[in-house]
Design a protein around this motif. Structure first.
Motif, PDB file in Angstrom:
ATOM      1  N   GLY A 264       0.471  -1.599  -0.275  1.00 58.24           N
ATOM      2  CA  GLY A 264       0.036   0.079   0.124  1.00 58.24           C
ATOM      3  C   GLY A 264       0.783   1.103  -0.127  1.00 58.24           C
ATOM      4  O   GLY A 264       0.289   2.355   0.437  1.00 58.24           O
ATOM      5  N   ILE A 265       1.719   1.247   0.222  1.00 54.72           N
ATOM      6  CA  ILE A 265       3.292   2.483   0.034  1.00 54.72           C
ATOM      7  C   ILE A 265       3.050   2.643  -1.406  1.00 54.72           C
ATOM      8  O   ILE A 265       3.018   1.838  -2.802  1.00 54.72           O
ATOM      9  CB  ILE A 265       4.021   2.483  -0.159  1.00 54.72           C
ATOM     10  CG1 ILE A 265       4.954   1.426  -0.266  1.00 54.72           C
ATOM     11  CG2 ILE A 265       3.546   2.141   2.421  1.00 54.72           C
ATOM     12  CD1 ILE A 265       6.199   1.111   0.669  1.00 54.72           C
ATOM     13  N   ARG A 266       3.391   3.734  -2.376  1.00 55.87           N
ATOM     14  CA  ARG A 266       3.636   4.140  -3.696  1.00 55.87           C
ATOM     15  C   ARG A 266       5.231   4.810  -3.216  1.00 55.87           C
ATOM     16  O   ARG A 266       5.285   6.372  -2.518  1.00 55.87           O
ATOM     17  CB  ARG A 266       3.216   5.627  -4.086  1.00 55.87           C
ATOM     18  CG  ARG A 266       3.283   5.938  -5.537  1.00 55.87           C
ATOM     19  CD  ARG A 266       2.863   6.980  -5.818  1.00 55.87           C
ATOM     20  NE  ARG A 266       3.541   8.308  -5.690  1.00 55.87           N
ATOM     21  CZ  ARG A 266       2.536   8.654  -4.581  1.00 55.87           C
ATOM     22  NH1 ARG A 266       1.161   8.620  -4.212  1.00 55.87           N
ATOM     23  NH2 ARG A 266       2.926  10.219  -3.730  1.00 55.87           N
ATOM     24  N   ILE A 267       6.174   4.296  -4.223  1.00 56.49           N
ATOM     25  CA  ILE A 267       7.526   4.782  -4.190  1.00 56.49           C
ATOM     26  C   ILE A 267       7.871   6.547  -4.710  1.00 56.49           C
ATOM     27  O   ILE A 267       7.851   5.935  -6.072  1.00 56.49           O
ATOM     28  CB  ILE A 267       8.871   3.429  -4.795  1.00 56.49           C
ATOM     29  CG1 ILE A 267       8.297   2.508  -3.680  1.00 56.49           C
ATOM     30  CG2 ILE A 267       9.909   4.149  -4.575  1.00 56.49           C
ATOM     31  CD1 ILE A 267       9.200   1.007  -4.137  1.00 56.49           C
ATOM     32  N   ASN A 268       8.659   7.610  -4.336  1.00 61.33           N
ATOM     33  CA  ASN A 268       8.655   8.242  -5.253  1.00 61.33           C
ATOM     34  C   ASN A 268      10.013   8.490  -5.956  1.00 61.33           C
ATOM     35  O   ASN A 268      10.705   9.069  -7.104  1.00 61.33           O
ATOM     36  CB  ASN A 268       8.288   9.569  -4.405  1.00 61.33           C
ATOM     37  CG  ASN A 268       6.546   9.860  -4.125  1.00 61.33           C
ATOM     38  OD1 ASN A 268       6.216   9.498  -4.907  1.00 61.33           O
ATOM     39  ND2 ASN A 268       7.118  10.226  -2.636  1.00 61.33           N
ATOM     40  N   ASP A 269      11.390   7.931  -4.946  1.00 56.60           N
ATOM     41  CA  ASP A 269      12.265   7.613  -5.150  1.00 56.60           C
ATOM     42  C   ASP A 269      13.233   6.776  -4.634  1.00 56.60           C
ATOM     43  O   ASP A 269      12.613   6.303  -3.733  1.00 56.60           O
ATOM     44  CB  ASP A 269      13.125   9.461  -5.027  1.00 56.60           C
ATOM     45  CG  ASP A 269      14.204   9.391  -6.055  1.00 56.60           C
ATOM     46  OD1 ASP A 269      14.749   8.539  -6.368  1.00 56.60           O
ATOM     47  OD2 ASP A 269      14.880  10.616  -5.547  1.00 56.60           O
ATOM     48  N   THR A 270      14.778   5.734  -5.184  1.00 55.22           N
ATOM     49  CA  THR A 270      15.393   5.361  -4.358  1.00 55.22           C
ATOM     50  C   THR A 270      16.426   5.300  -4.234  1.00 55.22           C
ATOM     51  O   THR A 270      17.377   6.490  -5.012  1.00 55.22           O
ATOM     52  CB  THR A 270      15.309   3.727  -4.790  1.00 55.22           C
ATOM     53  OG1 THR A 270      15.594   3.727  -6.504  1.00 55.22           O
ATOM     54  CG2 THR A 270      13.728   3.635  -5.271  1.00 55.22           C
ATOM     55  N   ALA A 281      12.321   6.336  -0.204  1.00 57.47           N
ATOM     56  CA  ALA A 281      11.168   8.146  -0.608  1.00 57.47           C
ATOM     57  C   ALA A 281       9.798   7.427  -0.868  1.00 57.47           C
ATOM     58  O   ALA A 281       9.801   7.018  -2.184  1.00 57.47           O
ATOM     59  CB  ALA A 281      11.791   8.969  -1.135  1.00 57.47           C
ATOM     60  N   THR A 282       8.475   7.362  -0.368  1.00 53.32           N
ATOM     61  CA  THR A 282       7.312   6.764  -0.691  1.00 53.32           C
ATOM     62  C   THR A 282       6.811   7.832   0.356  1.00 53.32           C
ATOM     63  O   THR A 282       6.850   9.073   1.572  1.00 53.32           O
ATOM     64  CB  THR A 282       6.986   5.617  -0.041  1.00 53.32           C
ATOM     65  OG1 THR A 282       6.787   5.480   2.302  1.00 53.32           O
ATOM     66  CG2 THR A 282       8.672   4.870  -0.113  1.00 53.32           C
ATOM     67  N   ASP A 283       5.138   7.640   0.000  1.00 50.17           N
ATOM     68  CA  ASP A 283       3.954   8.918   0.143  1.00 50.17           C
ATOM     69  C   ASP A 283       3.795   7.587   1.850  1.00 50.17           C
ATOM     70  O   ASP A 283       2.703   9.173   2.189  1.00 50.17           O
ATOM     71  CB  ASP A 283       3.078   8.217  -0.338  1.00 50.17           C
ATOM     72  CG  ASP A 283       2.384   6.893  -0.655  1.00 50.17           C
ATOM     73  OD1 ASP A 283       3.309   5.754  -0.102  1.00 50.17           O
ATOM     74  OD2 ASP A 283       1.119   7.196  -0.977  1.00 50.17           O
ATOM     75  N   LYS A 284       4.701   7.169   2.268  1.00 49.78           N
ATOM     76  CA  LYS A 284       4.485   6.845   3.680  1.00 49.78           C
ATOM     77  C   LYS A 284       5.761   7.200   4.477  1.00 49.78           C
ATOM     78  O   LYS A 284       5.589   7.123   6.090  1.00 49.78           O
ATOM     79  CB  LYS A 284       4.066   5.600   3.945  1.00 49.78           C
ATOM     80  CG  LYS A 284       2.821   5.000   2.766  1.00 49.78           C
ATOM     81  CD  LYS A 284       0.933   5.316   3.560  1.00 49.78           C
ATOM     82  CE  LYS A 284       0.053   4.991   2.481  1.00 49.78           C
ATOM     83  NZ  LYS A 284      -0.620   5.773   2.809  1.00 49.78           N
ATOM     84  N   GLY A 285       6.588   7.696   4.296  1.00 52.30           N
ATOM     85  CA  GLY A 285       7.593   8.139   4.897  1.00 52.30           C
ATOM     86  C   GLY A 285       8.465   7.540   3.731  1.00 52.30           C
ATOM     87  O   GLY A 285       8.457   6.516   3.641  1.00 52.30           O
ATOM     88  N   LEU A 286       9.688   7.614   5.365  1.00 51.05           N
ATOM     89  CA  LEU A 286      11.258   6.846   4.326  1.00 51.05           C
ATOM     90  C   LEU A 286      11.478   5.336   5.330  1.00 51.05           C
ATOM     91  O   LEU A 286      11.087   5.117   6.619  1.00 51.05           O
ATOM     92  CB  LEU A 286      11.990   8.124   4.938  1.00 51.05           C
ATOM     93  CG  LEU A 286      14.015   7.684   4.329  1.00 51.05           C
ATOM     94  CD1 LEU A 286      14.201   7.749   3.205  1.00 51.05           C
ATOM     95  CD2 LEU A 286      14.398   8.569   5.686  1.00 51.05           C
ATOM     96  N   TYR A 287      11.867   4.861   4.403  1.00 51.66           N
ATOM     97  CA  TYR A 287      12.512   3.166   4.810  1.00 51.66           C
ATOM     98  C   TYR A 287      14.179   3.412   4.177  1.00 51.66           C
ATOM     99  O   TYR A 287      14.845   3.493   3.425  1.00 51.66           O
ATOM    100  CB  TYR A 287      11.282   2.760   3.761  1.00 51.66           C
ATOM    101  CG  TYR A 287       9.472   1.955   4.318  1.00 51.66           C
ATOM    102  CD1 TYR A 287       9.833   1.100   5.063  1.00 51.66           C
ATOM    103  CD2 TYR A 287       8.840   3.096   3.878  1.00 51.66           C
ATOM    104  CE1 TYR A 287       7.835   1.352   5.855  1.00 51.66           C
ATOM    105  CE2 TYR A 287       7.474   3.504   3.940  1.00 51.66           C
ATOM    106  CZ  TYR A 287       7.280   2.042   5.353  1.00 51.66           C
ATOM    107  OH  TYR A 287       5.927   1.930   5.858  1.00 51.66           O
ATOM    108  N   SER A 288      14.347   2.152   5.058  1.00 55.94           N
ATOM    109  CA  SER A 288      15.234   1.948   4.770  1.00 55.94           C
ATOM    110  C   SER A 288      15.705   0.842   5.119  1.00 55.94           C
ATOM    111  O   SER A 288      15.108  -0.015   5.506  1.00 55.94           O
ATOM    112  CB  SER A 288      16.715   2.512   5.803  1.00 55.94           C
ATOM    113  OG  SER A 288      16.584   2.315   6.844  1.00 55.94           O
ATOM    114  N   SER A 289      16.757  -0.337   3.812  1.00 55.99           N
ATOM    115  CA  SER A 289      17.030  -1.809   4.018  1.00 55.99           C
ATOM    116  C   SER A 289      17.595  -1.789   5.728  1.00 55.99           C
ATOM    117  O   SER A 289      18.088  -0.777   6.240  1.00 55.99           O
ATOM    118  CB  SER A 289      17.714  -1.909   3.184  1.00 55.99           C
ATOM    119  OG  SER A 289      19.397  -1.396   2.655  1.00 55.99           O
ATOM    120  N   ASP A 290      17.983  -3.748   5.631  1.00 59.66           N
ATOM    121  CA  ASP A 290      18.237  -3.315   7.125  1.00 59.66           C
ATOM    122  C   ASP A 290      19.855  -3.194   7.664  1.00 59.66           C
ATOM    123  O   ASP A 290      20.228  -4.140   8.168  1.00 59.66           O
ATOM    124  CB  ASP A 290      18.313  -4.964   7.415  1.00 59.66           C
ATOM    125  CG  ASP A 290      18.549  -5.815   6.208  1.00 59.66           C
ATOM    126  OD1 ASP A 290      18.820  -5.233   5.661  1.00 59.66           O
ATOM    127  OD2 ASP A 290      17.271  -7.575   6.142  1.00 59.66           O
TER     128      ASP A 290
END
Length: 646
Positions: A264-270, A281-290
């Motif tokens: 359910g997230i939309r990726i804006n950039d990687t 970079a997503t519409d639900k916040g910033l995520y990073s790999s482990d």
């Protein structure tokens, strides 16, 4: 035997390491639009959609707050750029009011040739040596929205809705037949492949300057590419259908990499950093790999982002004015770079009051119950160490006095009404004794007011249709055209109000008012007619004529002339020329004609009567309405009037 088992175990570990899906963790809940590396900052920059950005270097994060509310941020050419839509832009220490510049929205900013290039909704603007100027791209591109800027191999590329331009070769753009959603260039072109372009119908490949259908073996259902990374001949494609595809362009082999991306997230950039961390970079916040280098600081960051009083947003101040019973909604911004999911938020109503938990975490709905509250928020991940916000003072007033105040207003109103009735009765007696001269003066004043009132009148259906059409443009996300239409409508209404106070106005203002009016009529009627003005090189600014003397006849030509046409395109022509000491104004149209315009008779007679009454004050002035003598035209209005020249 031991050696063979060791080798098998090693192979099994390798296989499992490739099978395991790469895990991602959320670091911040605010929408992140873009990720890029800033050489000036020496860090990664995560650009948020509302105010501020985040910087990351050596496993440590820091926030970069902005001075202007609800702004975007870029760091380039060693300067910070902050932008407030339709309001102002700050580049370094220089402020620029957008009222003085020809754009209202900023899409991108980039450093090229030691200058800052800005992609805006009205062409490209360049900042150099403290000055902000518009770059001349030609008559067409100067009015285009430049949606993106890309620096590839030392060359600057800029993107419009349908074309991709190389700055060094403006005459040969890459053209597509659909709107460009995103341009994804290759930093190092492979053979003749220079990049990808994401369209509404799916991704395409740019090869030898030509846009072609993208075909990947076994992955023909690919419809959306969010971003790409390049490592030599390998292309890493982040997609909607297959989270990560690794395409070996040399062997034309494609491998799917499993990623545990939340649904359910939309990726804006990687972005892949030098430590092997993958950022989303997503519409639900910033995520990073482990592989993320965690910041071990146990204190989260908490800030008040927005405040609403009874659903109306208010400025962020330490003191908020409200009334007892008002509903206050406070939105919070939270960040923790390693334990975001462990954050707990609570608030205190006043100093010494018990802390209450905020169940929604990032949003508190609060009802004012006392004359003075002092709200403060805190956040923790371990229940022992807390980060606090500054207190917000909510000041309210006891409104019981309002009952007495309203009673006094009602009593005063009744007394005023009685006094007015007595004055009206006495006035009626006085009016009977008024002299004939006073009556004539009153009639003359009434005629003047009637004429002014007629100039102020505007068909309510026209205003309704304009607003409804603008509403439709907003619904279709045609924000540029909607803003232009609102600007045209406001200019027209302001001109009409200004001119209502004056008997005369210069011809330049009068013709500009007519252009704005007709442009809105064309928008309402789906551009089904054209409007031409011929002024024969007159010095328009020095010629003065009676205010709004032309508009009623232009309105008649539209509504009762060209609007009913179904078999051809309408045309209205306004011809203004000098004849000795007079100004001749001719309005002709190719509409249905006077004989077929029964519904126009009443409206035309009113416009004719009022215009004749106004023209009667000017010696030699004439008004004629009849059939047009020009071929292809049906109706002609001719006004002959002396003019003032200043």
């Amino acid at each position: 035997m031991l050696l063979r088992n060791s080798i098998l175990l090693f192979i099994l570990i390798l296989i499992c390491s490739h099978i395991r899906a790469q895990e991602f963790q959320r670091r911040d809940q605010s929408t992140v639009k873009d990720i890029y590396y800033s050489e000036e900052e020496g860090s990664l920059v995560f650009q948020k959609s509302r105010g501020g950005s985040m910087l990351y270097a050596n496993g440590v994060f820091k926030k970069k707050d902005l001075e202007l509310p609800y702004t975007q941020h870029w760091s380039t050419c060693g300067m910070d750029i902050t932008f407030a839509e339709v309001t102002e832009i700050k580049i370094g220490d220089a402020y620029f009011d957008l009222v003085d510049h020809d754009f209202s929205y900023l899409y991108d900013a980039i450093c090229y040739e030691n200058k800052i290039w800005l992609a805006t909704d009205r062409g490209i603007h360049i900042f150099e040596n403290g000055n902000l100027v518009k770059e001349d791209l030609g008559s067409v591109l100067n009015e285009e929205s430049i949606k993106d800027l890309q620096l590839v191999g030392g060359r600057l590329f800029y993107v419009t809705e349908y074309e991709i331009y190389d700055w060094s070769d403006n005459l040969n753009p890459v053209t597509v037949q659909e709107k460009i959603i995103k341009y994804l260039p290759l930093p190092d072109p492979i053979n003749e492949i220079s990049g990808f372009v994401q369209l509404e119908s799916g991704p395409m490949i740019i090869e030898a300057g030509i846009v072609k259908q993208l075909y990947l073996p076994l992955y023909d259902r690919l419809e959306t590419i969010y971003s790409l990374e390049q490592q030599g001949d390998l292309l890493y494609l982040f997609t909607k259908e297959y989270p990560l595809l690794i395409w070996n362009t040399k062997t034309n082999e494609v491998v799917e990499q499993r990623l545990a991306i939340p649904e359910g997230i939309r990726i804006n950039d990687t972005h892949h950093d030098i430590y092997g961390t993958t950022w989303l970079a997503t519409d639900k916040g910033l995520y990073s790999s482990d592989q993320f280098l965690k910041n071990e600081d146990i204190l989260p960051e908490i800030a008040i982002e927005r405040i609403f009083v009874n659903d109306q947003e208010v400025a962020l101040h330490k003191e908020i004015q409200a009334q007892i019973g008002d509903f206050i909604n406070i939105e919070l911004a939270l960040t923790h770079w390693s334990r975001y999911d462990d954050i707990e938020v609570s608030y205190q109503q006043y100093d010494g009051a018990p802390w209450k938990s905020v169940t929604n975490l990032v949003n508190l709905e609060y009802r004012v119950k006392s004359l003075s509250d002092e709200l403060r928020f805190r956040a923790t991940v371990d229940g022992q160490n807390y980060a606090f916000t500054d207190p917000i003072n909510i000041k309210s007033q006891d409104d019981s006095w309002r009952t007495y105040f309203y009673a006094l207003i009602i009593l005063g109103g009744v007394l005023f009404l009685i006094a007015m009735l007595m004055m009206i009765r006495n006035r009626s007696e006085i009016d009977k004794l008024q002299s004939e001269a006073e009556l004539l003066r009153t009639q003359n004043a009434a005629l003047t007011l009637e004429q002014k009132s007629e100039r102020l009148q505007m068909n309510p259906h026209f205003i309704f249709n304009v607003l409804n059409s603008i509403k439709g443009l907003v619904a279709l996300n045609e924000n540029k055209l909607a803003r232009k239409s609102i600007g045209t409508f406001s200019k027209m209404m302001r001109t009409m109000l200004d001119q209502s106070r004056a008997e005369m106005s210069n011809l330049q203002e009068e013709l500009q008012f007519l252009k704005n009016y007709v442009e809105l009529e064309q928008m309402i009627r789906e551009e089904r007619f054209d409007f031409e003005i011929e002024s024969h090189d007159l010095d328009l600014a020095t010629i003065h004529i009676p205010t709004m003397i032309i508009q009623p006849f232009i309105e008649n030509a539209i509504i009762h002339g060209v609007a009913p046409l179904v078999d051809r395109r309408g045309l209205i022509r306004l011809n203004v020329m000098k004849q000795d000491q007079f100004l001749e104004i001719r309005i002709i149209d190719n509409g249905v004609g006077l004989t077929n315009t029964k519904t126009a008779e009443n409206h035309t007679s009113v416009a004719t009567r009022l215009t004749q009454e106004r023209l009667a004050k000017y010696p030699g002035a004439k008004l004629n309405i009849g059939n047009a003598e020009d071929n292809g035209f049906s109706t002609e209005v001719k006004i002959l009037i002396p003019f003032k020249k200043e």
